[in-house]
Design an enzyme around this catalytic site. Structure first.
Site, mmCIF file in Angstrom:
data_model
loop_
_atom_site.group_PDB
_atom_site.id
_atom_site.type_symbol
_atom_site.label_atom_id
_atom_site.label_comp_id
_atom_site.label_asym_id
_atom_site.label_seq_id
_atom_site.Cartn_x
_atom_site.Cartn_y
_atom_site.Cartn_z
ATOM 1 N N ARG A 134 -29.573 22.290 -35.223
ATOM 2 C CA ARG A 134 -30.902 21.726 -35.500
ATOM 3 C C ARG A 134 -31.893 22.001 -34.380
ATOM 4 N NH1 ARG A 134 -27.333 17.958 -37.274
ATOM 5 N NH2 ARG A 134 -27.601 17.215 -39.414
ATOM 6 N N ALA A 179 -29.193 21.131 -23.060
ATOM 7 C CA ALA A 179 -28.037 20.741 -23.898
ATOM 8 C C ALA A 179 -27.042 19.919 -23.081
ATOM 9 C CB ALA A 179 -27.405 21.978 -24.503
ATOM 10 N N ARG A 180 -26.190 20.578 -22.327
ATOM 11 C CA ARG A 180 -25.228 19.879 -21.478
ATOM 12 C C ARG A 180 -24.990 20.690 -20.213
ATOM 13 N NH1 ARG A 180 -26.460 16.077 -23.784
ATOM 14 N NH2 ARG A 180 -25.211 14.569 -24.950
ATOM 15 N N ASP A 182 -32.470 20.177 -17.521
ATOM 16 C CA ASP A 182 -32.632 18.762 -17.884
ATOM 17 C C ASP A 182 -31.302 18.037 -17.809
ATOM 18 O OD1 ASP A 182 -34.215 16.563 -18.929
ATOM 19 O OD2 ASP A 182 -33.090 16.812 -20.805
ATOM 20 N N GLU A 203 -23.514 13.881 -14.288
ATOM 21 C CA GLU A 203 -24.816 13.193 -14.273
ATOM 22 C C GLU A 203 -24.623 11.783 -13.746
ATOM 23 O OE1 GLU A 203 -26.892 13.315 -17.999
ATOM 24 O OE2 GLU A 203 -27.138 15.466 -17.877
ATOM 25 N N HIS A 219 -32.479 14.459 -17.539
ATOM 26 C CA HIS A 219 -31.999 14.242 -18.914
ATOM 27 C C HIS A 219 -33.049 13.483 -19.748
ATOM 28 C CE1 HIS A 219 -28.031 14.021 -21.377
ATOM 29 N NE2 HIS A 219 -29.077 14.120 -22.169
ATOM 30 N N ALA A 252 -34.982 15.103 -22.290
ATOM 31 C CA ALA A 252 -35.448 15.845 -23.466
ATOM 32 C C ALA A 252 -35.639 14.944 -24.685
ATOM 33 C CB ALA A 252 -34.492 16.986 -23.785
ATOM 34 N N ALA A 253 -34.754 13.973 -24.845
ATOM 35 C CA ALA A 253 -34.861 13.103 -26.035
ATOM 36 C C ALA A 253 -35.641 11.825 -25.740
ATOM 37 C CB ALA A 253 -33.462 12.753 -26.521
HETATM 38 C C1 MLT Z 1 -28.210 13.462 -26.926
HETATM 39 O O1 MLT Z 1 -27.087 13.927 -26.873
HETATM 40 O O2 MLT Z 1 -28.598 12.744 -27.836
HETATM 41 C C2 MLT Z 1 -29.202 13.743 -25.841
HETATM 42 O O3 MLT Z 1 -28.660 14.474 -24.804
HETATM 43 C C3 MLT Z 1 -29.936 12.541 -25.377
HETATM 44 C C4 MLT Z 1 -29.132 11.452 -24.759
HETATM 45 O O4 MLT Z 1 -28.077 11.674 -24.189
HETATM 46 O O5 MLT Z 1 -29.554 10.316 -24.844
#
Ligand code: MLT
Length: 321
Positions: A152, A231-232, A256, A261, A280, A282-283
């Site tokens: 996605r 991503a990771r 990010d 972490e 971290h 992005a979201a």
């Molecule tokens: C996720 O996996 O949803 C994102 O990396 C965001 C988060 O970890 O909160």
């Protein structure tokens, strides 16, 4: 029957309101809970909603006597021991849609930040300098974006990059070759590494993708490539990328996510002048977090009250493996 829903990570107000509106739920969501606080409440919990901070590991799960569902408010379930959940009959779900746009937008923002040296230029001006020639950038239009991981978020990044006039080369390690060809994706990551001016990572971490960015793969990339990772952290071999950033083989990286972490102060990728960092984020938009919270609450309601499960990450537990 009353169900205890335990929320040891911070969840958006909209999600908490949705949970609290269910009369069958007692919601324990005091904000970020310590490991000890979570361990103390887990034996009574019927549902657990976590983000990425809480580690749902064997040590926690062995006390989870009533637990029926774990919902990851977000996408990545790498903080959850799926095997142990399955062994204990606990269904694990996530909310894969809610973060997509915010993560894609952050990826594009990081690409621009890298290509135009925005954080470095900001810092320089704040420190009293006016360094116009030092920060000559690169246009993104006309450049080739390699995407590793075409789910996605990879798709959403591709759409936005195409709108900027970039050529997009998608590769997905989990898409079978025939389907990949039909979808005009590349079937060999080396083709992406060899052609990308900018490489953006959007894959899950598995045995196949762990440290996919390493000395050997970097050697196959164009000189001066830019790398973005939302991503990771475990997709990157930290020391190998740091070395390539120091030599200039990789001109810049925007990160990010980190492994681990938060990154320790001596993390090899911290402190390099050609790296742009975010923690971290992005979201982390109001829109995504509100949507994530509401979807997580709805997943718990449907599971506990209706026996319906969406976005199950350990399908074997329902005999659907
Ligand atoms: C996720 O996996 O949803 C994102 O990396 C965001 C988060 O970890 O909160």
């Amino acid at each position: 029957m009353q169900y205890l829903v335990l929320v040891p990570d911070t969840l958006n107000q909209a999600g908490l309101a949705a949970l609290r509106s269910v009369t069958a739920f007692e919601v324990h969501a005091p904000g970020k809970m310590t490991r000890e606080q979570t361990l103390a409440r887990i034996p009574e919990a019927h549902a657990l909603i976590v983000r990425s901070d809480t580690k749902v590991d064997a040590a926690l799960l062995e006390h989870a006597d009533q637990l029926r569902v774990v919902v990851r408010a977000g996408v990545g379930v790498d903080n959850i021991d799926l095997e142990m959940c399955t062994a204990r009959g606990i269904v694990v779900m996530n909310t894969p849609e809610a973060n997509t746009i915010s993560t894609a937008e952050h990826t594009i923002a990081l690409m621009f930040a890298l290509a135009r040296h925005i954080p470095q230029a900001d810092r320089s001006l704040r420190e009293g300098r006016w360094e116009r020639s030092k920060f000559v950038g690169t246009q993104l239009t006309g450049k080739t974006l390699g995407i590793i991981g075409y789910g996605r978020i990879g798709h959403a990044v591709a759409e936005r990059a195409k709108a900027l006039g970039m050529t997009v080369l998608p590769y997905d390690p989990f898409t079978p070759e025939r389907l990949a060809r039909r979808l005009a994706m590349l079937t060999d990551p080396d083709q992406v590494f060899a052609q990308a001016d900018v490489l953006s990572l959007h894959a899950l971490v598995t045995d196949e993708t762990r440290e996919i960015i390493n000395r050997e793969t970097i050697a196959r990339m164009k000189d001066g490539v830019l790398i973005v990772n939302t991503a990771r952290g475990a997709l990157i071999h930290n020391a190998d990328l740091a070395e390539a950033l120091r030599s200039g083989k990789v001109a810049g990286a925007a990160l990010d996510v980190y492994d681990p972490e938060p990154p320790a102060p001596d993390h090899p990728l911290l402190g390099l002048p050609n790296v742009v960092h975010t923690p971290h984020l992005a979201a982390s938009t109001h829109e995504a977090q509100s949507q994530v919270g509401v979807e997580a609450a709805e997943a718990v309601r449907k599971a506990l009250l209706e026996g319906r499960y969406d976005n199950v990450r350990n399908r074997e537990v329902l005999g659907m493996g």
